[in-house]
Design a protein around this motif. Structure first.
Motif, mmCIF file in Angstrom:
data_model
loop_
_atom_site.group_PDB
_atom_site.id
_atom_site.type_symbol
_atom_site.label_atom_id
_atom_site.label_comp_id
_atom_site.label_asym_id
_atom_site.label_seq_id
_atom_site.Cartn_x
_atom_site.Cartn_y
_atom_site.Cartn_z
ATOM 1 N N THR A 68 0.838 -1.209 0.000
ATOM 2 C CA THR A 68 0.000 0.000 0.000
ATOM 3 C C THR A 68 0.864 1.247 0.000
ATOM 4 N N GLY A 109 -5.406 7.348 2.413
ATOM 5 C CA GLY A 109 -4.391 6.302 2.446
ATOM 6 C C GLY A 109 -3.583 6.319 3.729
ATOM 7 N N LEU A 121 -2.983 3.522 6.750
ATOM 8 C CA LEU A 121 -1.680 3.080 7.217
ATOM 9 C C LEU A 121 -1.489 3.361 8.702
ATOM 10 N N ILE A 148 -0.123 13.036 9.411
ATOM 11 C CA ILE A 148 -0.988 13.171 8.246
ATOM 12 C C ILE A 148 -1.078 14.636 7.832
ATOM 13 N N SER A 195 -3.387 12.222 -3.591
ATOM 14 C CA SER A 195 -3.729 11.421 -2.411
ATOM 15 C C SER A 195 -2.905 10.134 -2.387
ATOM 16 N N MET A 252 1.260 9.164 0.365
ATOM 17 C CA MET A 252 1.801 7.984 1.047
ATOM 18 C C MET A 252 3.289 7.792 0.738
#
Lengths: 297, 243, 565
Positions: C81, C107, C111, C118, C154, C158
């Motif tokens: 991911t 995402g 995680l 974030i 988005s 990550m």
């Protein structure tokens, strides 16, 4: 709506306030309490929704108030002061009429508070508050809110497409129209389901379902939120004290009996009044602050 | 998705356990509290709280089992269709496809999905039409109809055919939705519950409920077969039917 | 170090007779930009989906895939991911939540990052992409191109080490597509992220790619630098060349021993060396003045024009600005009339006005001399007007293509045999044989479109309106579509089409019109039209205009080159 400062407070503050105010106005039938909640809810709904609210309130809620006030004595025959008898032999009592008015006032206040709630408690605040408690359902809520506008737009596109092959929802007899309407719904369903496969892929691809998912929020709990919450808690405690000593309600049946007013009842009324007025006070304070800042520039 | 949503015995039993706890303990306590402390507003509060309690086990079980992306997507899509459908037929009062869609969801994806689609639809549509004291009642009614549809289908009492669904839909809309919502509005409006008042409410709501029931039958009559076909196809596409 | 190492990968879908991927071998190095191309259905998407386990379709797989040296089967979902970012085709379908900020965080939430991290990551990404102003918006407020950028952002939040994109620009207009690809290249160049991208619109992608992989029927046939790939395909005389950028196609059409050009500027230099000296005497290019709008040609012809606008004004709401501003135009019967121009200029609104979905507040729209506003639905849409929507999926009702076609004739007075015959005729015209038993949604984009076109054609329209018919189609399907349109116009059907696809219009239109600010600025036959433009013209014309100002298609440039060299 943009100028409402209370909306910019932390969702928890908003939510606690609305829940208490709603519950209190549903519980307390004392005339003073009813007057306070009715006035405050009316003022705040106008602050939030402007002229539109005034028109709506007068056009719909006023008749509703009379309707609810009248419907109660028709079915409720309790009370000892009989005014006259209905054709079917049932009595109409003074108590039931007064109760009807009180119930109507309460009902209108609740509707008004909800109209404020709808303007302030936007979906993202709700999702934030419940994101930790019920993460999956909150996410579904967010997804539905994303899909609905999209589906509405798609319904329009499909309707136009269908119109262009001579299948118009706006023409033909009722059955024809309804049939075409359902066709559109049916096409939309296929489209929605088939396209949602990619949505599920996108969720999986971004790790949905991994253990230990967190919930991100953009809201911050500041000092002003703490202060507001503290004030709220104090005021709520006073009002609840009033409820405990029976100051907030009256007895309607069989005869009307009000609690005796004393010094503490004034305090309780004030507490309830200020509690209901918190957003308006905050808005007004902000307004004054800005006037002051501007005058210095 | 039946096996996903329902047939897991453990899960069913956990829900039964929570439900039992609520019925045996919390609901009587609420009633007692209401009767002793709330006077005039007791009927409304007790009823509203009970309604909320009945929804809790569904919420808890669903959250507990960490649903997958596709479960979420399916419930979200069906709810959004129902909400959009409710909005699309805004010009005809009471003539809404919501119950029909909820029943189809319950039949195709199981009782839990049926309940969640119904309750979610009731909740979200009020983001567009306005939340109010009626919200929990609507959520409950839509939800429970979806739930019953799912249970009856699982037990083999309800068939996927057009007519059984229409009959069930009509009855459910008239008696469950109409019956409970009218009771709810009576309790919101007045203090004292009385049978004549309830009867009067039912009489005055009769035509609304008839229209609503007819709408459900009508939508099911036309939508049921194609919708179920579509959903069955989707089950295969999502890989829900693979062993 | 290799990011990906694919060894002898073979994959067969359940119940499929032959494998979708057939002994694929290749590697992707760290930081590389690799483009995978091939006709629709060649296995591009299937291959890409194998690069991230969770997206891999069900079926029988043989062979190995190594990611950073480890077998992908052994890499846990969390790492996959985080490290493998995947952007899908449709910008709308990938967005899960209703707010931009929530989407950006999605995402990272999965995680399990805390709020602080974030917030930082999202802030970083939003600033890198220049989308910080969208942060509080609802996703519905974004345009298609913006939505796709949001999807990209988005995923980049990550911080993946490899970015996989499956035809990310096929649903975007050219300007948004170029913006998007620019951003992807920026990510590749400035962050060192490995990029693997599949695409069939190659004009913009090839110049920024390090390597091109060409697939055909599940096999890998070319795996080279763009330049080399061009030369190889040229020698193979492969029809994949139709999808290649114009400079490469022109290069392939001429005998020469030079290196293959990829961009227009490469092409110009190449053309200079190829024929530069021989045309010294040729007069320098002066833009041919565009003819003014042809006024009322119908005065001289007895037939009224198929579509005629008379000073039409339109706006959506009283308070809003005009969308169509005094538009007057005519479309002659039996012609393919293409309207080109930027987004938001009123092209699609014009189509809606022709179909009578919208009604002008001033002026008139006439179909064969009759006022659209006064025609009822039946008069308008049976044997008269047909509209192919931009998204063909909005037409499909039934579970097979055949049922869907039959459904169109419900309520018509034809006998059963006549209906069958009619359907047979249309199926042949739209080349749908073999697809009749399929579910419409299981068809590829190009097939869906032909099926939708077939549905519309069953109404036997004399005037056909098309909205962006080439959107998302590969070169091969475009040629098929052009063939069908040609047959229709030969039979006297008038076609009015709105498009961003300059190359398509230049090759197949009878008349091209440029839409700007609610009106038509100029219209002409494609050759005159495009050779008169400097920016808004085909790549072939931009490349060769110093020598052959009036050549607008690659074929024409090749022809003129071979005469001159």
């Amino acid at each position: 709506m943009d100028k409402d400062v209370f909306s910019s407070f932390h969702p928890l503050v908003n939510f606690v306030w609305f829940t208490t105010v709603l519950l209190f106005s549903m519980f307390f039938m004392h005339p003073v309490f009813l007057t306070i909640s009715l006035t405050c809810s009316f003022v705040y709904s106008v602050v939030l929704n402007g002229k539109k609210a005034v028109r709506f309130n007068l056009l719909y809620l006023l008749p509703l108030l009379f309707f609810v006030a009248l419907i109660n004595p028709a079915f409720n025959h309790a009370g000892e002061t009989i005014l006259f008898y209905l054709k079917n032999g049932n009595p109409v009592t003074l108590e039931s009429i007064i109760y009807g008015i009180a119930a109507a006032a309460m009902f209108i206040a609740v509707i008004l508070w909800f109209s404020c709630y709808n303007a302030v408690m936007t979906s993202d605040k709700f999702i934030y508050l419940f994101g930790r408690v019920i993460p999956a359902l909150s996410l579904i809520l967010s997804m539905v809110l994303r899909f609905v506008p999209r589906y509405k737009a798609q319904i329009k596109i499909i309707a136009n497409t269908q119109k262009c092959i001579g299948r118009d929802v706006a023409s033909g007899n009722f059955f024809r129209r309804a049939h075409n309407g359902i066709r559109i719904l049916s096409i939309m369903t296929t489209w929605a389901l088939e396209n949602a496969i990619e949505t599920a892929d996108s969720m999986k691809s971004r790790g949905y379902g991994l253990p230990g998912r967190t919930s991100f929020s953009i809201f911050r709990f500041d000092k002003r939120d703490k202060t507001a919450l503290l004030f709220m808690v104090i005021l709520i405690a006073i009002v609840l004290y009033g409820a405990a000593i029976g100051q907030n309600n009256i007895r309607f049946f069989p005869s009307i009996k009000m609690p005796v007013m004393n010094g503490s009842s004034i305090l309780i009324y004030c507490a309830y009044f200020f509690l209901s007025l918190i957003p308006i006070i905050i808005d007004a304070a902000e307004e004054i602050k800005w006037k002051h800042i501007r005058s210095r520039i | 998705m039946q096996h996903q949503f329902l047939s897991d015995r453990k899960r069913l039993s956990r829900r039964t356990l929570v439900a039992a706890l609520l019925i045996v303990l919390v609901i009587p306590l609420t009633i007692l509290f209401g009767v002793y402390f709330l006077d005039d507003r007791k009927y409304y509060f007790i009823s509203m709280l009970i309604i909320i309690y009945t929804m809790l086990p569904f919420v808890m079980v669903f959250e507990k089992r960490k649903p997958q992306a596709r479960d979420l997507v399916i419930i979200a899509v069906l709810s959004a269709i129902a909400v959009a459908g409710r909005a699309a037929f805004f010009m005809v009062p009471q003539f809404k496809p919501v119950v029909a869609i909820v029943i189809i969801a319950g039949v195709c994806f199981g009782a839990e999905a049926g309940f969640l689609v119904g309750a979610m639809t009731g909740f979200v549509s009020n983001f567009f039409f306005g939340q109010g004291p009626w919200t929990p009642w609507q959520m409950f009614c839509f939800g429970i109809i979806g739930f019953i549809a799912g249970i009856l289908f699982q037990k083999g009492i309800l068939k996927k055919g057009k007519w059984p669904l229409c009959i069930f839909g009509g009855l459910a809309t008239f008696f469950i939705y109409g019956g409970i919502i009218d009771l709810g509005s009576l309790l919101i409006f007045t203090s004292d519950f009385s049978w004549p008042a309830l009867l009067a409410t039912y009489v005055s709501g009769f035509w609304f409920n008839i229209v609503h029931a007819v709408a459900t039958v009508f939508f099911l009559f036309i939508l049921a077969r194609p919708m179920i076909e579509k959903l069955d196809r989707i089950k295969i596409k999502y890989g829900l039917l693979e062993p | 170090m290799e990011t990906y190492q694919i060894e002898d990968l073979t994959f067969t879908y359940p119940l499929a007779a032959k494998p979708a991927l057939d002994h694929i071998n290749f590697y992707v190095s760290n930081g590389e930009f690799v483009t995978i191309c091939g006709k629709s259905g060649c296995g591009k998407s299937t291959l890409l989906r194998h690069l991230k386990s969770i997206l891999t379709p069900h079926g029988e797989r043989k062979g190995e895939i190594f990611f950073n040296g480890a077998d992908i089967v052994d890499i846990d979902q969390r790492t996959q991911t985080e490290k493998i970012g995947f952007v899908l085709q449709n910008p709308d379908n990938q967005i899960v939540t209703d707010k931009v900020w929530h989407e950006l965080a999605f995402g990272l939430e999965s995680l399990g990052y805390d709020n602080q991290t974030i917030r930082l990551r999202v802030a970083e990404m939003a600033s890198f992409f220049g989308i910080q102003n969208w942060f509080m918006k609802n996703v519905t407020e974004l345009s298609g191109g913006e939505k796709q950028l949001l999807n990209l952002a988005s995923i980049m939040a990550m911080q993946p080490s490899v970015l996989i994109l499956d035809e990310p620009t096929s649903q975007l207009d050219p300007i948004a597509a170029a913006d998007f690809l620019y951003t992807v290249k920026k990510i590749n160049r400035e962050l060192g992220t490995t990029v693997i991208l599949s695409e069939h619109r190659l004009e913009e992608v090839l110049p920024i790619s390090d390597r091109v992989i060409v697939m055909e029927d599940g096999k890998l046939i070319v795996n080279e630098t763009p330049q080399k790939a061009g030369e190889i395909l040229k020698d193979m005389k492969h029809d994949m060349f139709l999808a290649m950028p114009s400079p490469m196609r022109i290069y392939a059409g001429l005998k020469n021993g030079l290196a293959c050009p990829i961009t227009v500027s490469d092409g110009r230099k190449w053309l200079n060396t190829l024929i530069g000296d021989k045309t010294v005497g040729k007069k320098p290019h002066a833009p041919t003045p565009q003819a003014p709008l042809r006024q009322i040609a119908s005065k001289f012809s007895p037939e009224p024009p198929a579509i005629c606008f008379k000073e039409v004004w339109y706006r959506y709401e009283k308070e809003q600005p005009d969308i169509i501003k005094g538009l007057s135009m005519e479309v002659a019967a039996g012609k393919l009339y293409c309207v080109v121009g930027g987004n938001g200029t009123g092209k699609t609104t014009t189509l809606l006005l022709v179909s009578g979905i919208l009604t002008p507040y001033r002026g008139k729209v006439l179909l064969k001399g009759k006022d659209v506003a006064k025609m009822n639905g039946k008069e308008k849409f049976s044997h008269n007007l047909g509209v192919l929507p931009q998204n063909p999926q909005s037409l499909f009702v039934k579970k097979t293509v055949e049922l869907d076609l039959h459904e169109m004739l419900d309520g018509s007075r034809l006998t059963k045999e006549e209906k069958a015959k009619e359907i047979e005729r249309i199926v042949a015209l739209c080349e749908l044989d073999g697809l009749l038993e399929m579910h419409p949604y299981d068809l590829s984009g190009g097939e869906q479109q032909r099926a939708a076109l077939a549905k519309v054609l069953l109404l036997n329209p004399q005037i056909l309106l098309l909205d962006e018919p080439t959107k998302g189609l590969d070169g091969y399907f475009k040629i098929k579509l052009a063939g069908i349109l040609k047959k229709l116009t030969d039979n006297g059907v008038t076609i009015m089409m709105v498009s961003h696809d300059i190359e398509f219009c230049a090759s197949y239109a009878d008349i091209c019109a440029m839409f700007f600010d609610g009106n038509i600025v100029t219209e002409n036959d494609p050759q005159t039209f495009f050779s008169g433009n400097t920016f808004y013209t085909t790549a072939a014309n931009r490349m060769a205009r110093q020598f052959f100002p009036d050549a607008v298609t690659t074929e024409e440039v090749i022809r003129q080159c071979s005469i001159n060299s």
